[in-house]
Design an enzyme around this catalytic site. Structure first.
Site, PDB file in Angstrom:
ATOM      1  N   TYR A  80       0.819  -1.219   0.000  1.00  0.00           N
ATOM      2  CA  TYR A  80       0.000   0.000   0.000  1.00  0.00           C
ATOM      3  C   TYR A  80       0.849   1.264   0.000  1.00  0.00           C
ATOM      4  O   TYR A  80       0.313   2.360  -0.042  1.00  0.00           O
ATOM      5  CB  TYR A  80      -0.900   0.016   1.248  1.00  0.00           C
ATOM      6  CG  TYR A  80      -0.103  -0.101   2.534  1.00  0.00           C
ATOM      7  CD1 TYR A  80       0.464   1.025   3.124  1.00  0.00           C
ATOM      8  CD2 TYR A  80       0.120  -1.335   3.122  1.00  0.00           C
ATOM      9  CE1 TYR A  80       1.232   0.917   4.273  1.00  0.00           C
ATOM     10  CE2 TYR A  80       0.880  -1.451   4.274  1.00  0.00           C
ATOM     11  CZ  TYR A  80       1.432  -0.327   4.845  1.00  0.00           C
ATOM     12  OH  TYR A  80       2.207  -0.431   5.977  1.00  0.00           O
ATOM     13  N   GLY A  81       2.179   1.130   0.037  1.00  0.00           N
ATOM     14  CA  GLY A  81       3.037   2.305   0.194  1.00  0.00           C
ATOM     15  C   GLY A  81       4.082   2.433  -0.891  1.00  0.00           C
ATOM     16  O   GLY A  81       3.774   2.448  -2.082  1.00  0.00           O
TER      17      GLY A  81
ATOM     18  N   LEU B 195       6.201   0.495  -2.157  1.00  0.00           N
ATOM     19  CA  LEU B 195       6.483  -0.643  -3.038  1.00  0.00           C
ATOM     20  C   LEU B 195       5.508  -0.738  -4.217  1.00  0.00           C
ATOM     21  O   LEU B 195       5.687  -1.572  -5.100  1.00  0.00           O
ATOM     22  CB  LEU B 195       6.467  -1.956  -2.241  1.00  0.00           C
ATOM     23  CG  LEU B 195       7.619  -2.120  -1.249  1.00  0.00           C
ATOM     24  CD1 LEU B 195       7.347  -3.271  -0.293  1.00  0.00           C
ATOM     25  CD2 LEU B 195       8.947  -2.325  -1.966  1.00  0.00           C
TER      26      LEU B 195
ATOM     27  N   GLU C  17      11.298  -4.595   5.232  1.00  0.00           N
ATOM     28  CA  GLU C  17      10.281  -3.962   6.073  1.00  0.00           C
ATOM     29  C   GLU C  17      10.637  -3.984   7.562  1.00  0.00           C
ATOM     30  O   GLU C  17       9.840  -3.562   8.390  1.00  0.00           O
ATOM     31  CB  GLU C  17       8.914  -4.629   5.858  1.00  0.00           C
ATOM     32  CG  GLU C  17       8.396  -4.527   4.431  1.00  0.00           C
ATOM     33  CD  GLU C  17       7.952  -3.131   4.033  1.00  0.00           C
ATOM     34  OE1 GLU C  17       8.231  -2.154   4.761  1.00  0.00           O
ATOM     35  OE2 GLU C  17       7.322  -2.995   2.979  1.00  0.00           O
TER      36      GLU C  17
END
Length: 156
Positions: free
Chosen positions: A7-8, A10, A82
């Protein structure tokens, strides 16, 4: 193969997408777009303007992102990238399929009840309490109207 929802940074067109297409790190195949079934707070926090999905189900928005099918090597890379399990924790979440490009068209997505798939998501339950008071977003774009451009690791 495992399913991962990003969601970010990537996502396609975002600063760290290059890692998703770097086959030296493993395989990641774009499957489609989706959004979280439950609402979550998506915030941009810290001095590097990093997007975080806070693991507070029922608060915030249905967060938009992309669904990938990844091999074990890519999953291990993503865990390391992450900062899992310290910065982010990889958890299974229910993702509503919005658009499906995976093999077999929408067949595989339709096989799931109401187009809902379980995907691994990197969210966090370990964050400073003041982050709950930050603005919540339903979609992330590093160059969005928020004016909080992500700082690449190479530039820190």
């Amino acid at each position: 193969m495992a399913r991962v929802f990003v969601y970010g940074t990537l996502k396609k067109g975002q600063p760290n997408y290059k890692h998703m297409i770097n086959t030296a790190k493993g395989l990641a195949k774009f499957q489609g777009r989706g959004r979280t079934v439950e609402k979550y707070p998506l915030v941009i926090a810290g001095k590097y303007n990093i997007p975080y999905m806070l693991n507070i189900p029922g608060t915030g928005h249905h967060v938009a992102g992309e669904i990938y099918s990844v091999d074990e090597q890519m999953l291990q890379f993503l865990d390391e990238f992450e900062g899992c399990p310290d910065m982010y924790q990889r958890t299974l979440m229910r993702i509503q399929v919005v658009e499906w490009e995976g093999k077999g068209g929408t067949g595989e997505a339709r096989a799931a009840a109401d187009g809902v798939l379980e995907c691994f998501v990197y969210s966090t339950a370990t964050y400073p309490p003041e982050w709950v008071g930050l603005p919540y977003y339903d979609s992330y774009d590093s160059s969005g109207k928020h004016g909080l451009s992500y700082v690449l690791r190479e530039s820190r």
